[in-house]
Design a protein around this motif. Structure first.
Motif, PDB file in Angstrom:
ATOM      1  N   SER A  77       0.843  -1.186   0.000  1.00  0.00           N
ATOM      2  CA  SER A  77       0.000   0.000   0.000  1.00  0.00           C
ATOM      3  C   SER A  77       0.884   1.244   0.000  1.00  0.00           C
ATOM      4  O   SER A  77       2.085   1.172   0.276  1.00  0.00           O
ATOM      5  N   ASP A  78       0.275   2.376  -0.300  1.00  0.00           N
ATOM      6  CA  ASP A  78       1.022   3.627  -0.433  1.00  0.00           C
ATOM      7  C   ASP A  78       1.540   4.136   0.906  1.00  0.00           C
ATOM      8  O   ASP A  78       0.932   3.921   1.954  1.00  0.00           O
ATOM      9  N   VAL A  79       2.660   4.846   0.828  1.00  0.00           N
ATOM     10  CA  VAL A  79       3.200   5.588   1.966  1.00  0.00           C
ATOM     11  C   VAL A  79       3.511   6.991   1.457  1.00  0.00           C
ATOM     12  O   VAL A  79       4.223   7.144   0.467  1.00  0.00           O
ATOM     13  N   GLY A  80       2.983   7.991   2.139  1.00  0.00           N
ATOM     14  CA  GLY A  80       3.287   9.363   1.727  1.00  0.00           C
ATOM     15  C   GLY A  80       2.757   9.668   0.333  1.00  0.00           C
ATOM     16  O   GLY A  80       1.630   9.324  -0.017  1.00  0.00           O
ATOM     17  N   GLN A  81       3.610  10.290  -0.482  1.00  0.00           N
ATOM     18  CA  GLN A  81       3.216  10.666  -1.841  1.00  0.00           C
ATOM     19  C   GLN A  81       2.911   9.421  -2.672  1.00  0.00           C
ATOM     20  O   GLN A  81       3.695   8.487  -2.696  1.00  0.00           O
ATOM     21  N   PRO A  82       1.758   9.402  -3.380  1.00  0.00           N
ATOM     22  CA  PRO A  82       1.462   8.244  -4.231  1.00  0.00           C
ATOM     23  C   PRO A  82       2.412   8.195  -5.429  1.00  0.00           C
ATOM     24  O   PRO A  82       3.013   9.194  -5.801  1.00  0.00           O
TER      25      PRO A  82
END
Length: 282
Positions: free
Chosen positions: A75-80
């Motif tokens: 899954s995403d962290v911070g900026q996609p």
């Protein structure tokens, strides 16, 4: 365009699969586990990677190794936005009867930690192998299938040796909350056959149901009930493959009290009925 695919070859559940993709928008991985080995190489961006019972923060230059049937999700962290290469391969691709086979090739999949954080020199080495794989699969010259196996063997041997050199580095959870969620996941993995509710588990681990529900989803990428059902179905698949037990007995033994609910969840996660799955595996 939100994603650019530089290379796709093979099928993810087939003998050999590779995909190089760059995404610019938020993305969550949906396939949860499979019967092939997986190598994941992050080229840019940051990802949260939940594997088996731990959550890892993945940075560019990290190599991730996932064993057959291990639950995983990114899954995403911070900026996609991120760029990555994924390789999947089966036992039959470099199996025990293959001339290139050696037990040490698979050592990296048995390590407690699933992630190798490479230094710059080793990143360049791995990138060179990836570039050669891409070139071979794009050009498909005479004997390219053999060279793909050679390159995969080289990557596995390098990675297993690297893992042996750095295996003394202890794994550290990102936070006490990550550690707590990991303990809850381990409990589910060990007691999936028992009745299990969000309120019961949250009480056992001294958390409010609401807080545990949010933290579980944030750290693992799954809701609590999704993970429980998936763990039970994964164990049911194993029993369907490896035993002749009746389907109703298998459903009961993995924690489903209702055979209809078991059938619905099985089809939702595997796209097959339990009977179709067993027939397909024979």
């Amino acid at each position: 365009m939100s994603e650019t695919v530089s290379l796709t070859y093979g099928a993810e559940e087939g003998d050999f699969y590779i995909q190089h993709i760059k995404r610019t928008e938020p993305f969550e991985r949906t396939n949860h586990y499979h019967g092939t080995y997986e190598i994941y190489y992050l080229l840019s961006g940051q990802r949260n990677y939940f594997i088996k019972d731990r959550s890892y923060m993945i940075a560019p230059g990290d190599l991730v190794f996932i064993n057959k049937h291990d639950v995983h999700k990114t899954s995403d962290v911070g900026q996609p936005g991120h760029e990555r290469i994924v390789i999947n391969f089966s036992d039959s691709f470099i199996g025990t009867d293959h001339p290139f086979y050696h037990p040490s090739l698979f050592g990296v999949f048995q390590q407690p930690a699933h992630v190798l954080s490479l230094n710059l020199q080793d990143q360049i080495f791995v990138q060179t192998i990836m570039n050669k794989l891409t070139k071979e699969l794009n050009e498909k010259q005479n004997g390219f299938e053999t060279y793909i196996k050679l390159l995969l063997v080289e990557l596995l041997l390098f990675s297993s040796r690297y893992a042996e050199r750095y295996e003394s580095v202890p794994f550290e959870h990102a936070s006490p909350l990550h550690k707590k969620i990991s303990e809850i996941v381990q409990h589910i993995n060990s007691h999936y056959q028992e009745p299990m509710t969000l309120s019961g588990i949250s009480e056992m681990f001294y958390m409010s149901p609401y807080y545990m529900s949010r933290a579980f989803k944030e750290i693992t990428g799954f809701t609590f009930i999704e993970y429980v059902n998936m763990t039970r179905i994964r164990e049911a698949q194993k029993l369907l493959r490896e035993s002749n037990r009746k389907i109703i007995d298998i459903a009961d033994s993995v924690g489903f009290e209702n055979i209809a609910h078991f059938g619905r969840m099985f089809k939702k996660l595997t796209k097959l009925t339990p009977h179709e799955y067993r027939k397909h595996q024979q």
